[in-house]
Design an enzyme around this catalytic site. Structure first.
Site, PDB file in Angstrom:
ATOM      1  N   TYR A 188      -6.340  -0.732  -6.859  1.00 23.28           N
ATOM      2  CA  TYR A 188      -5.758  -1.967  -6.315  1.00 23.28           C
ATOM      3  C   TYR A 188      -5.063  -1.749  -4.971  1.00 23.28           C
ATOM      4  O   TYR A 188      -4.874  -0.629  -4.522  1.00 23.28           O
ATOM      5  CB  TYR A 188      -4.876  -2.690  -7.329  1.00 23.28           C
ATOM      6  CG  TYR A 188      -3.648  -2.031  -7.884  1.00 23.28           C
ATOM      7  CD1 TYR A 188      -2.944  -1.048  -7.236  1.00 23.28           C
ATOM      8  CD2 TYR A 188      -3.143  -2.473  -9.123  1.00 23.28           C
ATOM      9  CE1 TYR A 188      -1.792  -0.500  -7.765  1.00 23.28           C
ATOM     10  CE2 TYR A 188      -1.999  -1.934  -9.665  1.00 23.28           C
ATOM     11  CZ  TYR A 188      -1.321  -0.949  -8.986  1.00 23.28           C
ATOM     12  OH  TYR A 188      -0.182  -0.422  -9.521  1.00 23.28           O
ATOM     13  N   GLU A 189      -4.770  -2.879  -4.323  1.00 24.22           N
ATOM     14  CA  GLU A 189      -4.240  -2.929  -2.954  1.00 24.22           C
ATOM     15  C   GLU A 189      -5.200  -2.276  -1.954  1.00 24.22           C
ATOM     16  O   GLU A 189      -4.786  -1.642  -0.988  1.00 24.22           O
ATOM     17  CB  GLU A 189      -2.851  -2.276  -2.866  1.00 24.22           C
ATOM     18  CG  GLU A 189      -1.801  -2.896  -3.734  1.00 24.22           C
ATOM     19  CD  GLU A 189      -1.720  -4.410  -3.568  1.00 24.22           C
ATOM     20  OE1 GLU A 189      -1.987  -4.900  -2.451  1.00 24.22           O
ATOM     21  OE2 GLU A 189      -1.400  -5.101  -4.539  1.00 24.22           O
ATOM     22  N   GLY A 190      -6.476  -2.462  -2.167  1.00 19.39           N
ATOM     23  CA  GLY A 190      -7.500  -1.859  -1.323  1.00 19.39           C
ATOM     24  C   GLY A 190      -7.929  -0.540  -1.926  1.00 19.39           C
ATOM     25  O   GLY A 190      -7.156   0.409  -1.996  1.00 19.39           O
TER      26      GLY A 190
ATOM     27  N   ARG B  62       0.823  -1.208   0.000  1.00 21.27           N
ATOM     28  CA  ARG B  62       0.000   0.000   0.000  1.00 21.27           C
ATOM     29  C   ARG B  62       0.858   1.260   0.000  1.00 21.27           C
ATOM     30  O   ARG B  62       0.550   2.228  -0.701  1.00 21.27           O
ATOM     31  CB  ARG B  62      -0.962  -0.024   1.192  1.00 21.27           C
ATOM     32  CG  ARG B  62      -2.133  -0.955   0.950  1.00 21.27           C
ATOM     33  CD  ARG B  62      -3.019  -1.149   2.154  1.00 21.27           C
ATOM     34  NE  ARG B  62      -4.197  -1.930   1.770  1.00 21.27           N
ATOM     35  CZ  ARG B  62      -5.084  -2.415   2.620  1.00 21.27           C
ATOM     36  NH1 ARG B  62      -4.933  -2.194   3.919  1.00 21.27           N
ATOM     37  NH2 ARG B  62      -6.127  -3.106   2.187  1.00 21.27           N
TER      38      ARG B  62
END
Length: 592
Positions: free
Chosen positions: A435-437, A297
């Site tokens: 992406y990645e949350g 993140r």
């Protein structure tokens, strides 16, 4: 256009926002003394400019391709990756016990910006591998660490993260991939994973997949998820790749951007089950995977900074060359850089990029303190890093999209066609808030999990740092700093009130807090970015007073002033949205 690595800007932010100089003096960054940080970044810049950046446009056009079951990356990628790995870049911050250099995360984040600005699609591969290394270092057994870490840290093998399935995106409780015990400590993995970055490629001799799956007797929901290492080729006793595992790339996605990066649909267990090894404990795989995700993140936030900087460079070069209309008082047609509205867009691009960069570097420095200090100092640093990580990811990736969009605007019609390359930056940047949350999830994480850390004392300590910066700006007898201090102080007061509202609402009106989470994160990012720009402006002013002639000092003061007067001023509106806007979200949808 040719990419030029902003080494001096990165170093200045390291020194005067992220505390590099204090860290060297205190011994925290003793390994970066005597010009080590400068030397490493300069070498990284040379490789980024000369080897990776020239592959960016060609890779976007050629794309990665699935041919007879194997993925072929664009021309030049394999050679560039081999040389990148040989330079030791995969192991800058990795543990020396497994062949890494053990240098600070702060320095690695600076290098990460350079790789991603030069070629975002190329740099995605090492980004995921570094995250996998983090997960195995923290949670892998001695056998797994001995088998995989040295090869991954050297860059000889790469890693992936396998979470998403067709029915399970952000909600990992819906995962259906399954694992079966073999009775000898190994497992058989079955299932389908989608959106797997570099799930297959031709850059290295093996790929180490980290895969989430469920055991037959696992409890429901996220409490029943386990994490497994599933290599493409099963290592032999001597550590070399052996038999092909039961895992394959079924298809590659056709995407809006990052065309050179193969985004794969992966199939596990077509021929009896893919052989896997447990990471950590059964049914506790999500905690292990979050070690990887938190690393990723911050790195994705840096990707936002990187693509923003690349778009800035290109827009400025175009604006200096393109002539349209007459600037006020000009006798002839002027370069568009002389028109005030274009100046406004350029300084907005530049100041947003610098603010996002500083947020990411400060977050990296907090992670270093967590890893390198002990006791209460380490715990406080861990909570600061936890608080700032969702801001670094979400705010910086939003900035990447906004800055790339402004770059297209400055190019005019030439920005909307592919010829100039401005459109590629915008296309590439658009995945970053997803992406990645997703950034909405980052905002929810910030409000519901990070603000309450230590009963709110962690966030208040960070706001206290910003207050000291405001006071320092107000103490300077200079018009720019008077404006910075005024507007940043107003923004900080709005953030402080919004923080109190959020902390109070979490228990009594959680939907009100959730409805305001995204504007709250934006408010936090604006104030944080403004404060870190002000820190750098104060350092630049001190340098000018001391007789330094660096022309960038005036630019840093101008950026901090513009950001405070043109962007932090949104704080009052965001505060109103947070405090009063929940009903317009919750009631409106209830009526629907």
């Amino acid at each position: 256009m040719t990419y030029r690595a902003p080494v001096e800007d990165i170093l200045f932010a390291m020194r005067h926002a992220a505390g590099l100089e204090q860290g060297i003096a205190s011994g925290l960054y003793a390994d970066l003394a005597d010009g080590t940080a400068e030397a490493v970044l300069e070498e990284a810049a040379k490789f980024a400019e000369s080897r990776i950046a020239p592959l960016n446009r060609g890779g976007d056009k050629e794309t990665s391709r699935l041919v007879d079951g194997s993925v072929i990356t664009p021309k030049g990628f394999r050679e560039a990756y081999t040389d990148w790995a040989a330079g030791g870049w995969a192991g800058v911050a990795a543990a020396p016990a497994h062949g890494g250099q053990g240098l600070p995360i702060l320095l690695n984040i600076g290098c990460t910006e350079l790789w991603n600005a030069a070629n975002l699609a190329f740099a995605l591969n090492p980004l995921l591998t570094m995250g996998a290394v983090e997960a195995l270092t923290a949670h892998g057994s001695e056998h797994l660490q001995k088998t995989y870490l040295e090869k991954m840290i050297s860059g000889e093998w790469t890693g992936t993260m396998n979470l998403t399935e067709p029915q399970a995106g952000s909600d990992l409780a819906l995962l259906t991939s399954r694992a079966e015990r073999n009775g000898d400590g190994t497992y058989r993995i079955f299932g389908q994973k989608i959106f797997i970055t570099y799930g297959d490629h031709d850059l290295t001799g093996n790929i180490v997949h980290l895969v989430l799956a469920r055991l037959p007797d696992a409890p429901p929901g996220t409490r029943g998820i386990s994490l497994f290492v599933v290599p493409k080729f099963i290592p032999k006793a001597d550590g070399t790749p052996g038999e092909r595992n039961d895992v394959r790339c079924h298809a590659l996605e056709h995407k809006l951007g990052i065309h050179a990066s193969p985004t794969a649909t992966m199939i596990y267990g077509d021929r009896g089950g893919a052989l896997g090894w447990l990471v950590g404990e059964e049914n506790k795989g999500l905690a292990c995977m979050f070690t990887m995700m938190n690393n990723a993140r911050l790195a994705v936030g840096v990707q936002g900074v990187a693509v923003a900087d690349r778009a800035c460079q290109q827009a400025l070069a175009y604006a200096q060359d393109r002539k349209q209309g007459k600037a006020m008082g000009a006798a002839a047609t002027s370069p568009i850089v002389e028109h005030p509205d274009v100046k406004r867009m350029l300084i907005e691009m530049r100041s947003k990029t610098a603010a996002a960069r500083a947020i990411c570097l400060v977050t990296a420095a907090a992670l270093d303190r967590h890893h390198r200090l002990e006791g209460a100092e380490a715990r406080a640093a861990h909570e600061e890093a936890s608080l700032l990580t969702p801001v670094a990811k979400a705010f910086s990736t939003d900035i990447g999209v906004e800055v790339a969009s402004l770059g297209v605007q400055i190019h005019g019609g030439m920005g909307f066609v592919e010829e100039t390359g401005a459109a590629q930056h915008y296309r590439d940047a658009r995945i970053l808030p997803i992406y990645e949350g997703t950034n909405g999830i980052q905002a929810i994480d910030l409000v519901t999990r990070k603000l309450p850390l230590s009963e709110g004392r962690t966030v208040k300590a960070v706001l206290g740092r910003y207050a000291r910066t405001v006071a320092a700006a107000r103490a300077i007898n200079h018009p720019a700093f008077a404006r910075i201090g005024l507007r940043l102080g107003e923004g900080l007061a709005a953030l402080d009130r919004a923080t109190d509202f959020m902390l109070a609402s979490l228990g009594s009106k959680p939907n009100d807090a959730l409805a305001g989470a995204t504007p709250y994160l934006r408010l936090f990012g604006l104030v944080a970015g403004g404060a870190y720009l002000a820190d750098q402006a104060l350092a630049a002013h001190a340098g000018l007073v001391a007789g330094e002639t660096d022309p960038r000092h005036q630019t840093r003061i101008a950026d901090a002033r513009f950001f405070a007067e043109n962007l932090v001023t949104a704080a009052s509106g965001l505060e109103t949205t947070i405090l009063e806007g929940a009903d317009s979200v919750n009631i409106a949808w209830a009526a629907e």
